[in-house]
Design a protein around this motif. Structure first.
Motif, PDB file in Angstrom:
ATOM      1  N   SER A  14       0.814  -1.223   0.000  1.00 55.32           N
ATOM      2  CA  SER A  14       0.000   0.000   0.000  1.00 55.32           C
ATOM      3  C   SER A  14       0.845   1.268   0.000  1.00 55.32           C
ATOM      4  O   SER A  14       0.359   2.344  -0.371  1.00 55.32           O
ATOM      5  N   THR A  15       2.111   1.180   0.400  1.00 51.24           N
ATOM      6  CA  THR A  15       2.959   2.377   0.459  1.00 51.24           C
ATOM      7  C   THR A  15       3.827   2.531  -0.794  1.00 51.24           C
ATOM      8  O   THR A  15       4.650   3.438  -0.858  1.00 51.24           O
ATOM      9  N   HIS A  16       3.637   1.654  -1.782  1.00 56.56           N
ATOM     10  CA  HIS A  16       4.455   1.696  -2.993  1.00 56.56           C
ATOM     11  C   HIS A  16       3.578   1.644  -4.230  1.00 56.56           C
ATOM     12  O   HIS A  16       2.453   1.140  -4.194  1.00 56.56           O
ATOM     13  N   THR A  17       4.120   2.140  -5.310  1.00 52.96           N
ATOM     14  CA  THR A  17       3.403   2.118  -6.583  1.00 52.96           C
ATOM     15  C   THR A  17       4.242   1.378  -7.616  1.00 52.96           C
ATOM     16  O   THR A  17       5.477   1.350  -7.534  1.00 52.96           O
ATOM     17  N   LEU A  18       3.576   0.754  -8.583  1.00 56.41           N
ATOM     18  CA  LEU A  18       4.242  -0.077  -9.584  1.00 56.41           C
ATOM     19  C   LEU A  18       4.782   0.786 -10.717  1.00 56.41           C
ATOM     20  O   LEU A  18       4.060   1.612 -11.282  1.00 56.41           O
ATOM     21  N   GLU A  19       6.053   0.578 -11.048  1.00 57.49           N
ATOM     22  CA  GLU A  19       6.657   1.224 -12.216  1.00 57.49           C
ATOM     23  C   GLU A  19       7.132   0.127 -13.163  1.00 57.49           C
ATOM     24  O   GLU A  19       7.931  -0.730 -12.793  1.00 57.49           O
ATOM     25  N   GLY A  20       6.640   0.138 -14.400  1.00 55.59           N
ATOM     26  CA  GLY A  20       6.962  -0.902 -15.363  1.00 55.59           C
ATOM     27  C   GLY A  20       5.751  -1.781 -15.589  1.00 55.59           C
ATOM     28  O   GLY A  20       4.662  -1.542 -15.043  1.00 55.59           O
ATOM     29  N   PRO A  21       5.911  -2.851 -16.391  1.00 56.24           N
ATOM     30  CA  PRO A  21       4.761  -3.707 -16.716  1.00 56.24           C
ATOM     31  C   PRO A  21       4.290  -4.483 -15.492  1.00 56.24           C
ATOM     32  O   PRO A  21       5.090  -5.064 -14.773  1.00 56.24           O
ATOM     33  N   ALA A  22       2.978  -4.497 -15.276  1.00 58.50           N
ATOM     34  CA  ALA A  22       2.439  -5.250 -14.154  1.00 58.50           C
ATOM     35  C   ALA A  22       2.519  -6.749 -14.403  1.00 58.50           C
ATOM     36  O   ALA A  22       2.580  -7.535 -13.459  1.00 58.50           O
ATOM     37  N   THR A  23       2.561  -7.160 -15.682  1.00 60.81           N
ATOM     38  CA  THR A  23       2.567  -8.576 -16.044  1.00 60.81           C
ATOM     39  C   THR A  23       3.828  -8.902 -16.825  1.00 60.81           C
ATOM     40  O   THR A  23       4.226  -8.147 -17.714  1.00 60.81           O
ATOM     41  N   THR A  44       6.075 -12.352 -18.804  1.00 59.20           N
ATOM     42  CA  THR A  44       5.753 -13.592 -19.522  1.00 59.20           C
ATOM     43  C   THR A  44       6.957 -14.519 -19.562  1.00 59.20           C
ATOM     44  O   THR A  44       8.098 -14.081 -19.750  1.00 59.20           O
ATOM     45  N   CYS A  45       6.696 -15.829 -19.415  1.00 56.56           N
ATOM     46  CA  CYS A  45       7.724 -16.862 -19.568  1.00 56.56           C
ATOM     47  C   CYS A  45       8.005 -17.041 -21.052  1.00 56.56           C
ATOM     48  O   CYS A  45       7.100 -17.358 -21.835  1.00 56.56           O
ATOM     49  N   GLN A  46       9.237 -16.825 -21.478  1.00 55.37           N
ATOM     50  CA  GLN A  46       9.601 -16.829 -22.889  1.00 55.37           C
ATOM     51  C   GLN A  46      10.074 -18.213 -23.363  1.00 55.37           C
ATOM     52  O   GLN A  46      10.260 -19.129 -22.571  1.00 55.37           O
ATOM     53  N   ASP A  47      10.266 -18.328 -24.693  1.00 56.49           N
ATOM     54  CA  ASP A  47      10.643 -19.602 -25.311  1.00 56.49           C
ATOM     55  C   ASP A  47      11.965 -20.144 -24.776  1.00 56.49           C
ATOM     56  O   ASP A  47      12.188 -21.355 -24.754  1.00 56.49           O
ATOM     57  N   ASP A  48      12.859 -19.245 -24.369  1.00 62.91           N
ATOM     58  CA  ASP A  48      14.183 -19.699 -23.901  1.00 62.91           C
ATOM     59  C   ASP A  48      14.215 -19.939 -22.395  1.00 62.91           C
ATOM     60  O   ASP A  48      15.270 -20.145 -21.810  1.00 62.91           O
ATOM     61  N   GLY A  49      13.030 -19.913 -21.748  1.00 59.24           N
ATOM     62  CA  GLY A  49      12.981 -20.194 -20.324  1.00 59.24           C
ATOM     63  C   GLY A  49      13.313 -19.009 -19.440  1.00 59.24           C
ATOM     64  O   GLY A  49      13.548 -19.187 -18.248  1.00 59.24           O
ATOM     65  N   THR A  50      13.345 -17.816 -20.013  1.00 59.62           N
ATOM     66  CA  THR A  50      13.599 -16.609 -19.217  1.00 59.62           C
ATOM     67  C   THR A  50      12.335 -15.754 -19.191  1.00 59.62           C
ATOM     68  O   THR A  50      11.426 -15.925 -20.007  1.00 59.62           O
ATOM     69  N   TRP A  51      12.304 -14.818 -18.247  1.00 61.41           N
ATOM     70  CA  TRP A  51      11.146 -13.926 -18.086  1.00 61.41           C
ATOM     71  C   TRP A  51      11.390 -12.607 -18.811  1.00 61.41           C
ATOM     72  O   TRP A  51      12.532 -12.158 -18.937  1.00 61.41           O
ATOM     73  N   THR A  52      10.315 -12.001 -19.265  1.00 62.45           N
ATOM     74  CA  THR A  52      10.429 -10.629 -19.770  1.00 62.45           C
ATOM     75  C   THR A  52      10.753  -9.713 -18.595  1.00 62.45           C
ATOM     76  O   THR A  52      10.713 -10.125 -17.432  1.00 62.45           O
ATOM     77  N   ALA A  53      11.066  -8.449 -18.906  1.00 59.58           N
ATOM     78  CA  ALA A  53      11.523  -7.506 -17.875  1.00 59.58           C
ATOM     79  C   ALA A  53      10.465  -7.315 -16.797  1.00 59.58           C
ATOM     80  O   ALA A  53       9.270  -7.210 -17.089  1.00 59.58           O
ATOM     81  N   ASN A  54      10.902  -7.293 -15.545  1.00 63.41           N
ATOM     82  CA  ASN A  54       9.981  -7.153 -14.417  1.00 63.41           C
ATOM     83  C   ASN A  54       9.870  -5.695 -13.982  1.00 63.41           C
ATOM     84  O   ASN A  54      10.763  -4.881 -14.249  1.00 63.41           O
ATOM     85  N   PRO A  55       8.789  -5.342 -13.307  1.00 62.12           N
ATOM     86  CA  PRO A  55       8.627  -3.969 -12.820  1.00 62.12           C
ATOM     87  C   PRO A  55       9.363  -3.776 -11.492  1.00 62.12           C
ATOM     88  O   PRO A  55      10.006  -4.684 -10.982  1.00 62.12           O
ATOM     89  N   VAL A  56       9.220  -2.594 -10.928  1.00 59.91           N
ATOM     90  CA  VAL A  56       9.726  -2.311  -9.588  1.00 59.91           C
ATOM     91  C   VAL A  56       8.638  -1.604  -8.803  1.00 59.91           C
ATOM     92  O   VAL A  56       7.748  -0.959  -9.377  1.00 59.91           O
ATOM     93  N   CYS A  57       8.686  -1.767  -7.494  1.00 62.69           N
ATOM     94  CA  CYS A  57       7.757  -1.064  -6.612  1.00 62.69           C
ATOM     95  C   CYS A  57       8.489   0.138  -6.005  1.00 62.69           C
ATOM     96  O   CYS A  57       9.509  -0.024  -5.329  1.00 62.69           O
ATOM     97  N   VAL A  58       7.954   1.307  -6.293  1.00 63.52           N
ATOM     98  CA  VAL A  58       8.595   2.555  -5.869  1.00 63.52           C
ATOM     99  C   VAL A  58       7.790   3.171  -4.728  1.00 63.52           C
ATOM    100  O   VAL A  58       6.549   3.202  -4.764  1.00 63.52           O
ATOM    101  N   LEU A  59       8.505   3.643  -3.707  1.00 64.96           N
ATOM    102  CA  LEU A  59       7.850   4.267  -2.561  1.00 64.96           C
ATOM    103  C   LEU A  59       7.004   5.450  -3.020  1.00 64.96           C
ATOM    104  O   LEU A  59       7.449   6.300  -3.792  1.00 64.96           O
ATOM    105  N   ILE A  60       5.751   5.477  -2.526  1.00 68.36           N
ATOM    106  CA  ILE A  60       4.848   6.580  -2.885  1.00 68.36           C
ATOM    107  C   ILE A  60       5.226   7.815  -2.064  1.00 68.36           C
ATOM    108  O   ILE A  60       5.344   7.738  -0.832  1.00 68.36           O
ATOM    109  N   VAL A  61       5.404   8.942  -2.708  1.00 67.97           N
ATOM    110  CA  VAL A  61       5.668  10.215  -2.026  1.00 67.97           C
ATOM    111  C   VAL A  61       4.825  11.309  -2.666  1.00 67.97           C
ATOM    112  O   VAL A  61       4.443  11.211  -3.836  1.00 67.97           O
ATOM    113  N   CYS A  62       4.527  12.314  -1.878  1.00 68.96           N
ATOM    114  CA  CYS A  62       3.856  13.522  -2.380  1.00 68.96           C
ATOM    115  C   CYS A  62       4.876  14.636  -2.489  1.00 68.96           C
ATOM    116  O   CYS A  62       5.793  14.738  -1.666  1.00 68.96           O
ATOM    117  N   GLY A  63       4.725  15.442  -3.519  1.00 69.40           N
ATOM    118  CA  GLY A  63       5.551  16.631  -3.623  1.00 69.40           C
ATOM    119  C   GLY A  63       5.058  17.714  -2.660  1.00 69.40           C
ATOM    120  O   GLY A  63       4.189  17.449  -1.816  1.00 69.40           O
TER     121      GLY A  63
END
Length: 380
Positions: A226-235, A237-256
């Motif tokens: 609840s204190t972080h927001t998702l940056e990057g793709p939320a989903t 995929t498992c690829q043909d070569d057995g590796t995953w596509t790029a994962n997102p990161v959870c960034v701390l939510i802040v107000c300016g």
């Protein structure tokens, strides 16, 4: 001259024989200094030798012995023809107890013992043979097959190719080619392995679903705390070569910084604010704050709860004393602590008023005087 009586028997004279000749690797019995006519000797050979000739010799009347026998070493003949290989040592004949070793040519393998022994009866123990080497059927692999090139039977250096029929679900691990080896076995075979991805990468302050196993094209979805927001793709995929596509990161939510209000300020002042941090508004110069709540809160989505029209306002009801003037004063009658909105005061100049200027000042609706830095009086 003497005359023999008529009818008298003729007398024969005989000579003793000396010892008979010796025989190499043999001997005779009995042993005497001389042998009377018609006496016998018997010859024999040492172990491993065979007597050729007469075993018994009789002393002749002339003191001579018949032809002497000989002792010949017992030997095995050369082994039978050995096809498809060689043996060593190579000789025309072999003494009993001699062992020969056999070796097959490339493409052949030995059937039988690796060696043969010359026996006392001058025969050989079992002689092996060299048989052309063949490999059996290639091993089968789960979810895979092989291409029959060439067809059986398989001989050394023949090769076959393995494939996984459905490359979208399985991938080949190991050598593509298997070879029939000199010893009649196949080289290492490959495997058709189900295409799977390992566990998805972990994301700090985030989780993912669903749980393993993960096969080709399967997806997982990330969510943040609840204190972080998702940056990057939320989903991902498992690829043909057995590796995953790029994962997102959870960034701390802040107000300016929170929105400001005219004629007011807020506290505390920071570069950024975490969710649920709050600021409190207040007005300047004693102006009364009106309208919405005076507390603004940083929301869990990184925005402030109060913005725009929802912010409180500072509405002046009086103005502070007006600014002073150079070479002039405010009449004592106009001097007081506060002034009403739109109230007008007049300055008294020591040397007169500058041309085109008014010696007055008005308190505005914003609680400020219209002429902030009055310069209306003449100077000497």
């Amino acid at each position: 001259m003497s005359i023999k009586p008529s009818g008298a028997a003729e007398v024969l004279h005989t000579v003793d024989c000396p010892p008979p000749p010796t025989v190499k690797d043999g001997d005779y019995l009995p042993k005497r200094a001389t042998y009377k006519t018609k006496k016998f000797v018997k010859y024999s050979c040492s172990d491993g030798f065979t007597l050729y000739g007469r075993k018994r010799l009789r002393c002749k009347g002339n003191g001579q012995w018949p032809a002497t026998p000989v002792c010949v070493e017992n030997l095995c003949p050369a082994p039978p023809t050995f096809t498809g290989g060689t043996f060593s040592p190579v000789s025309a004949s072999y003494s009993p107890g001699t062992i020969i070793s056999f070796l097959c040519n490339p493409g052949f393998h030995l059937v039988g013992p690796a060696g043969s022994t010359c026996q006392d009866n001058l025969s050989w123990t079992e002689i092996p043979c060299c048989v052309e080497t063949e490999c059996g059927d290639p091993p089968t692999i789960a979810d895979g097959t092989f291409l029959l090139t060439p067809s059986p039977p398989y001989t050394p250096n023949d090769i076959i190719f393995y494939i996984c029929p459905d490359p979208t679900t399985h991938r080949l691990e190991g050598p593509v080619v298997m070879t029939c080896q000199e010893d009649g076995t196949w080289s290492a075979n490959p495997l058709c392995v189900l295409i799977e991805c390992g566990d998805p990468p972990t994301v700090a302050d985030g989780t993912f679903t669903p749980s393993p196993p993960y096969t080709r094209n399967e997806m997982v979805t990330y969510t943040c705390s609840s204190t972080h927001t998702l940056e990057g793709p939320a989903t991902i995929t498992c690829q043909d070569d057995g590796t995953w596509t790029a994962n997102p990161v959870c960034v701390l939510i802040v107000c300016g910084p929170p929105p400001s209000i005219p004629l007011g300020t807020f506290s505390s002042i920071q570069d950024s604010y975490s969710p649920l941090d709050s600021v409190t508004y207040e007005c300047c110069n004693g102006i009364t704050i009106t309208g919405a709540p005076t507390t603004n809160i940083c929301g869990i989505d990184g925005t402030w709860t109060l913005t725009g029209a929802s912010l409180p306002s500072c509405t002046p009801t009086v103005c502070p004393p007006p600014p002073s003037v150079v070479q002039g004063v405010i009449p004592s009658s106009d001097q007081k602590l506060t002034y009403s909105i739109n109230e007008v005061i007049s300055y008294e100049c020591n040397f007169g008023t500058k041309s085109g200027n008014s010696a007055t000042n008005t308190s505005g609706a914003d609680g400020l005087w219209t002429n902030t830095f009055p310069d209306v009086c003449l100077e000497m």
